[in-house]
Design a protein around this motif. Structure first.
Motif, PDB file in Angstrom:
ATOM      1  N   THR A 162       0.722  -1.157  -0.033  1.00 13.45           N
ATOM      2  CA  THR A 162       0.077   0.073   0.120  1.00 13.45           C
ATOM      3  C   THR A 162       0.807   1.328   0.104  1.00 13.45           C
ATOM      4  O   THR A 162       0.443   2.411   0.048  1.00 13.45           O
ATOM      5  CB  THR A 162      -0.970   0.076   1.404  1.00 13.45           C
ATOM      6  OG1 THR A 162      -0.029  -0.130   2.370  1.00 13.45           O
ATOM      7  CG2 THR A 162      -1.979  -1.218   1.101  1.00 13.45           C
ATOM      8  N   CYS A 163       2.204   1.060  -0.202  1.00  8.22           N
ATOM      9  CA  CYS A 163       3.028   2.137  -0.043  1.00  8.22           C
ATOM     10  C   CYS A 163       3.359   2.980  -1.296  1.00  8.22           C
ATOM     11  O   CYS A 163       3.623   2.209  -2.531  1.00  8.22           O
ATOM     12  CB  CYS A 163       4.411   2.038   0.630  1.00  8.22           C
ATOM     13  SG  CYS A 163       4.321   0.994   2.168  1.00  8.22           S
ATOM     14  N   SER A 164       3.320   4.197  -1.202  1.00  8.52           N
ATOM     15  CA  SER A 164       3.648   5.016  -2.558  1.00  8.52           C
ATOM     16  C   SER A 164       5.314   4.964  -2.597  1.00  8.52           C
ATOM     17  O   SER A 164       5.904   4.611  -1.944  1.00  8.52           O
ATOM     18  CB  SER A 164       3.378   6.538  -2.535  1.00  8.52           C
ATOM     19  OG  SER A 164       4.041   7.159  -1.488  1.00  8.52           O
ATOM     20  N   THR A 165       5.681   5.240  -4.124  1.00  6.96           N
ATOM     21  CA  THR A 165       7.057   5.149  -4.186  1.00  6.96           C
ATOM     22  C   THR A 165       7.881   6.202  -3.331  1.00  6.96           C
ATOM     23  O   THR A 165       9.067   5.931  -2.862  1.00  6.96           O
ATOM     24  CB  THR A 165       7.469   5.837  -5.623  1.00  6.96           C
ATOM     25  OG1 THR A 165       6.844   4.905  -6.488  1.00  6.96           O
ATOM     26  CG2 THR A 165       8.940   5.594  -6.009  1.00  6.96           C
ATOM     27  N   LYS A 166       7.259   7.271  -2.942  1.00  3.68           N
ATOM     28  CA  LYS A 166       7.828   8.207  -2.241  1.00  3.68           C
ATOM     29  C   LYS A 166       7.978   7.746  -0.725  1.00  3.68           C
ATOM     30  O   LYS A 166       9.064   7.943  -0.051  1.00  3.68           O
ATOM     31  CB  LYS A 166       6.955   9.653  -2.147  1.00  3.68           C
ATOM     32  CG  LYS A 166       7.771  10.678  -1.335  1.00  3.68           C
ATOM     33  CD  LYS A 166       6.999  11.912  -1.419  1.00  3.68           C
ATOM     34  CE  LYS A 166       7.510  13.151  -0.317  1.00  3.68           C
ATOM     35  NZ  LYS A 166       6.762  14.325  -0.425  1.00  3.68           N
ATOM     36  N   GLN A 167       6.888   7.034  -0.268  1.00  2.00           N
ATOM     37  CA  GLN A 167       7.067   6.436   1.007  1.00  2.00           C
ATOM     38  C   GLN A 167       7.990   5.491   1.024  1.00  2.00           C
ATOM     39  O   GLN A 167       8.761   5.272   2.126  1.00  2.00           O
ATOM     40  CB  GLN A 167       5.723   5.768   1.464  1.00  2.00           C
ATOM     41  CG  GLN A 167       4.532   6.960   1.814  1.00  2.00           C
ATOM     42  CD  GLN A 167       3.173   6.287   1.973  1.00  2.00           C
ATOM     43  OE1 GLN A 167       2.912   5.420   1.235  1.00  2.00           O
ATOM     44  NE2 GLN A 167       2.498   6.757   2.875  1.00  2.00           N
TER      45      GLN A 167
END
Length: 322
Positions: free
Chosen positions: A183-188
């Motif tokens: 569920t994580c974005s690339t930035k996260q």
């Protein structure tokens, strides 16, 4: 009362109790033989902690001199230590204070890194530790000492430990997983990975990416199929003896000064050329090249070969640059 960061002798797991992870176990055997630091990355439940807890079971017993050093540090910290010659194993929680881990306080005493002297320091979920505390590990990882400065004096404690660290690939833990949706974005993910500074990350000789083991694929007697720690420990002991003979003291490939390492085990002209070409192609730093040579020397010691082999260099590259 025993410090909560310690694991008693009878709680050390045996390699035989862990199913699968053959490549990871082999990498940990190399780490034990040459005292190389290891970073394990993988989703929750894939076996990172189990492998770390079993790691002390493949380490050789301490010499009398080393055991006395460890005992002295425990006495200074007013902690108890098992009356055995097994290397210490410390596993502080990420909520522990910087003073508890590094050492110091109003009345300075050794911290977890000194209580792990001559043994293993395991940092689970290393990305959850305060950045400042992690960066303070760089001095002991470099020279095996930690210096605590106060207004009127400075105190140095031995802190020559083998660092095993574990972290998830992302905040939710499931980046790259085939079984769970991340569920994580690339930035996260990038922010999470950057919790480990570049200079500290560069101190790890071996980088392992772990995946969960499918236990349903096993057919009865799974532990009997695995190699016991005692056999691995014997190979590690023989490899260390080769290093002690080569360097004239209790020092391993992971810690010996680089000039002494190269004098004792020079690369061939072809090996130097090939390694240089790869370094230019992949933009490796000098530190990365040195780590590869150190690892290759240890792999060759485990194989019982007097010179560094091409095969060991190739294996070292895979272990360091995963």
């Amino acid at each position: 009362m025993e410090n909560e960061g310690a694991i008693s002798e009878n709680r050390y797991l045996d390699f035989q109790q862990i199913f699968g992870h053959g490549d990871a176990k082999h990498a940990l055997e190399i780490a034990a033989a040459g005292e190389h630091h290891v970073l394990m990355t993988g989703p929750p439940g894939c076996g990172k902690s189990l492998l770390a807890e079993s790691f002390p079971s493949i380490l050789p017993s301490l010499s009398k001199e080393a055991w006395l050093e460890v005992l002295s540090l425990y006495q200074l910290s007013r902690s108890t230590y098992s009356q055995s010659h097994l290397p210490p194993y410390r596993s502080p929680h990420h909520s522990a204070s910087g003073v508890a881990i590094i050492g110091g306080g109003q009345y300075p005493k050794p911290g977890e890194i000194s209580l792990a002297h001559r043994g293993v320091l395991f940092l689970d979920e290393i990305g959850e530790f305060p950045r400042k505390t992690l960066d303070m590990l760089r001095q002991p990882l470099e020279n095996g000492l930690i210096t605590i400065s106060r207004t009127h004096a400075s105190i140095s404690y031995p802190a020559s430990f083998l660092l095993i660290a574990a972290m998830n690939p992302c905040p939710c833990g499931y980046s790259g997983s085939n079984a769970h949706y991340c569920t994580c974005s690339t930035k996260q993910i990038l922010t999470y990975q950057n919790r480990l500074s570049g200079p500290l990350r560069d101190r790890f000789d071996i980088n392992l990416t772990l995946r969960p083991v499918n236990l349903n694929a096993a057919k009865g007697g799974i532990h009997e199929q695995e190699e016991p720690s005692k056999i691995v420990q014997e190979r590690v002991g023989l490899a260390r003896e080769r290093q002690y003979d080569r360097y004239g003291g209790e020092i391993c490939n992971g810690r010996v000064p680089y000039d002494i390492l190269l004098r004792a085990s020079p690369l061939t002209v072809t090996q130097q050329s090939n390694l240089q070409k790869q370094a230019i192609k992949k933009n490796w730093s000098n530190r990365t090249q040195i780590k590869i040579i150190r690892l290759a020397r240890t792999i060759s010691d485990l194989q019982g070969t007097p010179a560094i082999t091409d095969r060991s260099i190739n294996e070292a590259i895979k272990l360091n640059t995963v």
